[in-house]
Design an enzyme around this catalytic site. Structure first.
Site, short mmCIF file in Angstrom:
data_model
loop_
_atom_site.label_atom_id
_atom_site.label_comp_id
_atom_site.label_asym_id
_atom_site.label_seq_id
_atom_site.Cartn_x
_atom_site.Cartn_y
_atom_site.Cartn_z
N LYS A 1 -61.50 14.28 20.82
CA LYS A 1 -62.94 14.50 20.87
C LYS A 1 -63.67 13.23 20.46
O LYS A 1 -63.32 12.59 19.46
CB LYS A 1 -63.31 15.67 19.95
CG LYS A 1 -64.79 16.04 19.97
CD LYS A 1 -65.06 17.24 19.06
CE LYS A 1 -66.53 17.63 19.05
NZ LYS A 1 -66.76 18.81 18.18
N SER B 1 -69.45 22.25 20.28
CA SER B 1 -69.60 20.88 20.72
C SER B 1 -68.33 20.27 21.32
O SER B 1 -68.39 19.18 21.89
CB SER B 1 -70.03 20.03 19.51
OG SER B 1 -69.04 20.06 18.47
N SER C 1 -67.80 25.24 17.08
CA SER C 1 -67.53 24.23 18.10
C SER C 1 -66.11 24.18 18.64
O SER C 1 -65.83 23.41 19.56
CB SER C 1 -67.91 22.85 17.57
OG SER C 1 -69.29 22.76 17.33
#
Length: 454
Positions: free
Chosen positions: A85, A154, A178
């Protein structure tokens, strides 16, 4: 499913394929090439990656293939294609955090989690898309099941990449919802561990509820990634790190589970509610004691405690985000999203006393939940009010998953269900440092409710 995709998303479980590496009938390099074929086919439609390093991945996969051939793999995930990520530092790729403020920025180091993965022999394919600073502003990734819908956030790119099989696992972070929500929307496994269980050094998510976790093709892949990181870099400073065995825990039938409606029940679709009701009834028929807010006063106390989990978490996060957001605003306010600036405005209204009061309330709610551990092995809940909604903004409603973040406990989304042909997970919540038990129970629930983990 939108017609601009290559077909039905299919994940690429790694650990179940590794026996073929031992006998030479397959290799990590061949496995990687199959993943890269999927990346090439899917990436134009979904936009899961910020940047990739195909040459570096191939070199790492070749080295892994040699180790497997020699019978000396570095770990159970040696050769596993992974995504990182883009809120987490990597030495050789930019860390841009979903913000134009950091276009092209490189940290010059690997985060603790990335260092651990590389030391375990994992193959980094690239950086996956994150919302701005792992918060709320989306950055264009689309859901592979229907590209008109959000993949969640996210950890948007990590979920989409795993769901389409370009990697077997991808790192995510969660402070609200997330990991668990994107996993549900995209139909993969998502795991947020006990807060502090994995070292967050080099990850730009400094908030007290945040945790580094994983989105993965299978429960086994998820556990192996997490434990291989934990044994190499431990947990956050001052925390004891992830507890559990070096191999995926065996399935364990729970004696008693609690069904949590959460505040999300008021906005959940009838179909989603029916899915959870049906799951609870099926578990009861298999001999589990299933308790709810209507049958157990301690469950009702927890439900009352977590009803404001989302606004409470937002207050805590807003105050904790004064740095670095205030510095970013001073540097170049026009490059911050409106939602980021709004968070700073909210923080200005809280003050230190207000922050302390919010922390005290969080501790009170955590104590209510801890009391459930005396009689309950786990809790189950919806991971979202529905399957992925249409539109890319916002990234979906986190109201069902924010309690797990507020409580600081292990939370998983296991891909068991569907709504209108779209994936929907079952959220499994454990208790502090009971991460391995949460996996063992999730594995049993997967079998009991009809999902075969790869």
């Amino acid at each position: 499913m939108a017609n601009d995709t290559p077909g039905r998303p299919t994940a690429a479980p790694f650990c179940s394929a590794s026996d073929a590496f031992k006998d030479g009938s397959d290799t990590p390099r061949k496995f990687l090439e199959r993943c890269l074929e999927r990346l090439e086919a899917w990436e134009p439609a979904i936009g899961a990656y910020v940047t990739t390093d195909v040459a570096g991945a191939r070199a790492a996969a070749d080295a892994s293939s040699e180790r497997w051939r020699a019978g000396r793999p570095l770990s159970t995930i040696d050769g596993m294609p992974v995504g990182i990520k883009d809120i987490i530092d990597t030495f050789d790729l930019p860390t841009q955090m979903g913000s134009p403020i950091f276009d092209g920025w490189q940290a010059g180091r690997n985060a603790a989690s990335v260092l651990a993965l590389c030391d375990a022999g994992a193959v980094v394919v690239g950086k996956t898309v994150t919302t701005e600073f792992a918060a709320t502003e989306p950055r264009g990734t689309r859901n592979p099941w229907d590209t008109t819908r959000t993949p969640g956030g996210s950890s948007s790119g990590s979920a989409a990449a795993v769901a389409t099989g370009s990697v077997s696992a991808a790192l995510g972070t969660q402070v609200i919802g997330s990991i668990v929500r994107p996993a549900s929307y995209c139909g993969c496994v998502g795991f947020k561990p006990t807060v502090g269980a994995i070292n967050r050094g080099g990850s730009h998510d400094y908030l007290s509820q945040s945790a580094t976790g994983v989105l993965a093709a299978s429960l086994t892949d998820a556990w192996q990634v997490m434990i291989e990181m934990a044994v190499r870099v431990g947990g956050d400073p001052g925390f004891e790190g992830l507890f559990g065995p070096l191999k995926m825990p065996a399935p364990k039938k729970p004696a008693r589970v609690a069904v949590l409606e959460t505040a999300g029940w008021a906005v959940a679709t009838d179909a989603a509610k029916a899915v959870l009701h049906d799951a609870a009834e099926r578990l009861a028929r298999q001999g589990l004691a299933v308790v709810t807010r209507r049958t157990d006063p301690r469950v009702e106390a927890v439900e009352q405690g977590i009803v404001d989990a989302w606004p409470l978490s937002n207050r805590i996060n807003a105050f904790e985000s004064i740095w670095p957001y205030k510095d970013y605003r001073a540097r170049d306010a026009e490059k911050l999203s409106q939602s980021c600036r709004d968070r700073l405005d909210e923080a200005a209204t809280i003050g230190l006393d207000g922050y302390r009061a919010a922390l005290a309330e969080r501790n009170r709610v955590r104590a209510l939940y801890t009391a459930l551990a005396a009689d309950c092995d786990a809790c189950i809940a919806l991971p979202a009010p529905s399957a992925a909604p249409v539109g890319l903004r916002p990234t979906g409603n986190p109201i069902c998953v924010v309690p797990g973040s507020l409580l600081g406990v292990p939370a998983l989304s296991v891909p068991l269900f569907q709504e209108a042909g779209l994936p929907m997970g079952l959220q499994v919540l454990g208790f502090v440092d009971g991460d391995a038990d949460s996996f063992a129970i999730s594995a049993w629930l997967s079998d009991a409710l009809g999902h075969a983990d790869a």
